[in-house]
Every structure is written in structure tokens, then in C-alpha cells.
Design an enzyme around this catalytic site. Structure first.
Site, mmCIF file in Angstrom:
data_model
loop_
_atom_site.group_PDB
_atom_site.id
_atom_site.type_symbol
_atom_site.label_atom_id
_atom_site.label_comp_id
_atom_site.label_asym_id
_atom_site.label_seq_id
_atom_site.Cartn_x
_atom_site.Cartn_y
_atom_site.Cartn_z
ATOM 1 N N PRO A 9 33.393 -41.034 -18.497
ATOM 2 C CA PRO A 9 33.825 -41.510 -19.810
ATOM 3 C C PRO A 9 33.829 -40.437 -20.900
ATOM 4 O O PRO A 9 32.935 -39.595 -20.962
ATOM 5 C CB PRO A 9 32.814 -42.615 -20.149
ATOM 6 C CG PRO A 9 31.672 -42.404 -19.229
ATOM 7 C CD PRO A 9 32.223 -41.763 -17.995
ATOM 8 N N ASN A 10 34.871 -40.522 -21.704
ATOM 9 C CA ASN A 10 35.070 -39.687 -22.899
ATOM 10 C C ASN A 10 35.486 -38.250 -22.588
ATOM 11 O O ASN A 10 35.811 -37.493 -23.504
ATOM 12 C CB ASN A 10 33.817 -39.692 -23.799
ATOM 13 C CG ASN A 10 33.483 -41.090 -24.274
ATOM 14 O OD1 ASN A 10 34.345 -41.763 -24.834
ATOM 15 N ND2 ASN A 10 32.271 -41.543 -24.042
ATOM 16 N N ARG A 17 36.908 -33.967 -28.889
ATOM 17 C CA ARG A 17 35.608 -34.607 -28.973
ATOM 18 C C ARG A 17 34.510 -33.580 -29.250
ATOM 19 O O ARG A 17 34.296 -32.669 -28.467
ATOM 20 C CB ARG A 17 35.348 -35.266 -27.613
ATOM 21 C CG ARG A 17 33.973 -35.773 -27.420
ATOM 22 C CD ARG A 17 33.724 -36.108 -25.960
ATOM 23 N NE ARG A 17 32.411 -36.702 -25.862
ATOM 24 C CZ ARG A 17 31.718 -36.819 -24.755
ATOM 25 N NH1 ARG A 17 32.238 -36.400 -23.626
ATOM 26 N NH2 ARG A 17 30.528 -37.356 -24.766
ATOM 27 N N TYR A 22 31.281 -29.399 -27.002
ATOM 28 C CA TYR A 22 32.043 -29.358 -25.739
ATOM 29 C C TYR A 22 33.180 -28.334 -25.736
ATOM 30 O O TYR A 22 33.837 -28.164 -24.703
ATOM 31 C CB TYR A 22 32.589 -30.756 -25.416
ATOM 32 C CG TYR A 22 31.487 -31.785 -25.246
ATOM 33 C CD1 TYR A 22 30.584 -31.691 -24.195
ATOM 34 C CD2 TYR A 22 31.328 -32.829 -26.161
ATOM 35 C CE1 TYR A 22 29.557 -32.609 -24.040
ATOM 36 C CE2 TYR A 22 30.306 -33.762 -26.011
ATOM 37 C CZ TYR A 22 29.426 -33.649 -24.955
ATOM 38 O OH TYR A 22 28.411 -34.554 -24.802
ATOM 39 N N ASN A 74 31.177 -34.861 -13.184
ATOM 40 C CA ASN A 74 30.561 -34.941 -14.504
ATOM 41 C C ASN A 74 30.602 -36.419 -14.879
ATOM 42 O O ASN A 74 31.635 -36.922 -15.311
ATOM 43 C CB ASN A 74 31.333 -34.097 -15.520
ATOM 44 C CG ASN A 74 30.656 -34.130 -16.892
ATOM 45 O OD1 ASN A 74 29.804 -34.987 -17.143
ATOM 46 N ND2 ASN A 74 31.035 -33.212 -17.761
ATOM 47 N N HIS A 80 23.110 -40.981 -17.370
ATOM 48 C CA HIS A 80 21.782 -41.327 -17.867
ATOM 49 C C HIS A 80 21.351 -42.750 -17.541
ATOM 50 O O HIS A 80 20.197 -43.089 -17.726
ATOM 51 C CB HIS A 80 21.734 -41.076 -19.381
ATOM 52 C CG HIS A 80 22.305 -39.739 -19.754
ATOM 53 N ND1 HIS A 80 21.748 -38.560 -19.288
ATOM 54 C CD2 HIS A 80 23.401 -39.380 -20.481
ATOM 55 C CE1 HIS A 80 22.480 -37.540 -19.733
ATOM 56 N NE2 HIS A 80 23.491 -38.007 -20.459
ATOM 57 N N ASP A 87 24.124 -45.293 -6.775
ATOM 58 C CA ASP A 87 24.152 -45.935 -5.459
ATOM 59 C C ASP A 87 25.426 -45.583 -4.703
ATOM 60 O O ASP A 87 25.392 -45.427 -3.479
ATOM 61 C CB ASP A 87 24.034 -47.461 -5.601
ATOM 62 C CG ASP A 87 22.616 -47.911 -5.942
ATOM 63 O OD1 ASP A 87 21.698 -47.071 -5.929
ATOM 64 O OD2 ASP A 87 22.435 -49.114 -6.229
ATOM 65 N N HIS A 100 27.407 -30.685 -16.085
ATOM 66 C CA HIS A 100 27.444 -31.023 -17.518
ATOM 67 C C HIS A 100 27.898 -29.792 -18.278
ATOM 68 O O HIS A 100 27.371 -28.696 -18.046
ATOM 69 C CB HIS A 100 26.076 -31.489 -18.010
ATOM 70 C CG HIS A 100 25.640 -32.727 -17.315
ATOM 71 N ND1 HIS A 100 26.238 -33.935 -17.544
ATOM 72 C CD2 HIS A 100 24.728 -32.922 -16.333
ATOM 73 C CE1 HIS A 100 25.697 -34.844 -16.740
ATOM 74 N NE2 HIS A 100 24.786 -34.243 -15.992
ATOM 75 N N SER A 102 27.592 -29.305 -21.558
ATOM 76 C CA SER A 102 26.494 -28.931 -22.461
ATOM 77 C C SER A 102 25.206 -28.841 -21.647
ATOM 78 O O SER A 102 25.147 -29.310 -20.509
ATOM 79 C CB SER A 102 26.356 -29.990 -23.555
ATOM 80 O OG SER A 102 25.990 -31.244 -22.988
ATOM 81 N N ARG A 107 19.273 -31.197 -25.752
ATOM 82 C CA ARG A 107 19.867 -32.160 -26.687
ATOM 83 C C ARG A 107 18.914 -33.341 -26.913
ATOM 84 O O ARG A 107 17.706 -33.166 -26.896
ATOM 85 C CB ARG A 107 21.241 -32.579 -26.155
ATOM 86 C CG ARG A 107 22.203 -31.381 -26.016
ATOM 87 C CD ARG A 107 23.548 -31.799 -25.503
ATOM 88 N NE ARG A 107 24.194 -32.727 -26.425
ATOM 89 C CZ ARG A 107 25.280 -33.447 -26.112
ATOM 90 N NH1 ARG A 107 25.814 -33.336 -24.904
ATOM 91 N NH2 ARG A 107 25.817 -34.257 -26.992
ATOM 92 N N ARG A 111 19.160 -37.657 -22.939
ATOM 93 C CA ARG A 111 20.086 -36.943 -22.039
ATOM 94 C C ARG A 111 19.352 -36.165 -20.952
ATOM 95 O O ARG A 111 19.952 -35.665 -20.010
ATOM 96 C CB ARG A 111 20.977 -35.985 -22.834
ATOM 97 C CG ARG A 111 21.958 -36.703 -23.717
ATOM 98 C CD ARG A 111 22.944 -35.748 -24.347
ATOM 99 N NE ARG A 111 23.459 -36.320 -25.562
ATOM 100 C CZ ARG A 111 24.466 -37.193 -25.625
ATOM 101 N NH1 ARG A 111 25.089 -37.571 -24.530
ATOM 102 N NH2 ARG A 111 24.850 -37.689 -26.778
HETATM 103 C C1 DQA Z 1 28.033 -34.490 -20.675
HETATM 104 C C2 DQA Z 1 26.636 -34.747 -21.253
HETATM 105 C C3 DQA Z 1 26.386 -36.241 -21.390
HETATM 106 O O1 DQA Z 1 25.105 -36.470 -21.951
HETATM 107 C C4 DQA Z 1 27.425 -36.859 -22.314
HETATM 108 O O2 DQA Z 1 27.229 -38.252 -22.397
HETATM 109 C C5 DQA Z 1 28.814 -36.519 -21.919
HETATM 110 C C6 DQA Z 1 29.114 -35.157 -21.499
HETATM 111 C C7 DQA Z 1 28.363 -32.975 -20.613
HETATM 112 O O3 DQA Z 1 29.315 -32.636 -19.935
HETATM 113 O O4 DQA Z 1 27.694 -32.165 -21.261
HETATM 114 O O5 DQA Z 1 29.717 -37.348 -22.010
HETATM 115 O O6 DQA Z 1 28.083 -34.987 -19.352
#
Ligand code: DQA
Length: 149
Positions: A9-10, A17, A22, A74, A80, A87, A100, A102, A107, A111
């Protein structure tokens, strides 16, 4: 060697973002970088990004059924708390490496915990988008060692 690159996600919002965390590269930029590295090393890569937990779980099942050699994942925030994703990874015979962008350890405290990392063979965190290529390199070296046996 066939590797599936998974983004949760995201991560479709990379570039827009929180660029201070990132970076400015888009997901398309990152996938192109991975593809270039993969082509140079004879690795066959495919990509999936989804904001939906179930779609990621289905992709893990499909990867196993298709005989994919490894997964670079990722999981975004699912890292988290998604026991379902954990699973899915635990339930297939496909090695996975968690990435990841980051450094999740520098952080917010929430996380620091990954429910998915314990079912992966390793984790790259904090190397920016190079982490995806480092994960591919880890698979490549691992494969080289296995074929030398
Ligand atoms: C992330 C770190 C996660 O904590 C965060 O929710 C992300 C990106 C990273 O690539 O650093 O969406 O996975």
C-alpha cells in the site's frame, strides 16, 4: 531465475508521497532500475503493486503455483500488522526478502516491528530504492552458491 517484485500500500505514490523520506523516484522509475539490473544478470522479473492485502496474498499464492524462485517484497504498512500476509509468505515454499526504502528502525517505534520479516530469509532497510536491487543481488549470490554445491 524468476523473481516477483511486490509492493504494498501507498507505494504507487512514490515520488509524490513524503519525498523527504521516500525520495523523488516514482514506482515506474524504481521498476525500470530493477528491470535494468535484472536484464544485466539474466534474471526474469515481474512486478505487482497493490493497496489491497488480499491481492498481495493472491499474488503470493500464484507465485508459488507458478514455481517462482523468489519474492522481493516491500509490504508497506502491512509489514507492521498483517498476520494474513505473514501467513501467506510462511505458507509457500518460495523464499522472500523484505525491503524498506526508509530505515524503519530510525522512525516511529511502531515501524520497528515487522510481522513479516521472521518468515523472510532477510531484510534490507534504509538503503533507499537501491534496497530492491540489493535484494535481487542477494538472491543472485544465493542462487550462485546453491548451484555450486
Ligand atoms: C516502508 C516503511 C513502512 O513503515 C511504511 O508504512 C511504508 C514504506 C518503506 O519502504 O520504507 O509504506 O515499507
Amino acid at each position: 531465475m524468476r523473481i516477483l517484485i511486490m509492493n504494498g500500500p501507498n507505494l504507487n505514490r512514490l515520488g509524490k508521497r513524503e519525498p523527504d523520506i521516500y525520495g523523488h523516484e516514482t514506482l515506474a522509475d524504481v521498476e525500470a532500475m530493477i528491470e535494468t539490473y535484472a536484464n544485466e544478470h539474466g534474471i526474469d522479473v515481474s512486478f505487482i503493486q497493490s493497496n489491497y492485502e488480499g491481492a498481495l496474498i493472491d499474488a503470493i499464492h500464484d507465485a508459488a503455483d507458478e514455481g517462482i524462485d523468489g519474492i522481493v517484497i516491500n509490504p508497506g504498512a502491512f509489514t507492521h500488522y498483517s498476520i494474513a500476509l505473514r501467513d501467506a509468505l510462511a505458507g509457500v515454499d518460495v523464499p522472500a526478502i523484505e525491503v524498506h526504502i526508509s530505515n524503519v528502525h530510525t522512525r516511529e517505534p511502531f515501524r520497528e516491528k515487522s510481522v513479516t520479516a521472521p518468515v523472510c530469509i532477510g531484510q534490507m532497510t534504509g538503503f533507499g530504492t537501491s534496497g530492491y536491487v540489493l535484494a535481487l543481488e542477494a538472491f543472485r549470490l544465493r542462487n550462485e552458491k546453491e548451484t555450486m554445491k
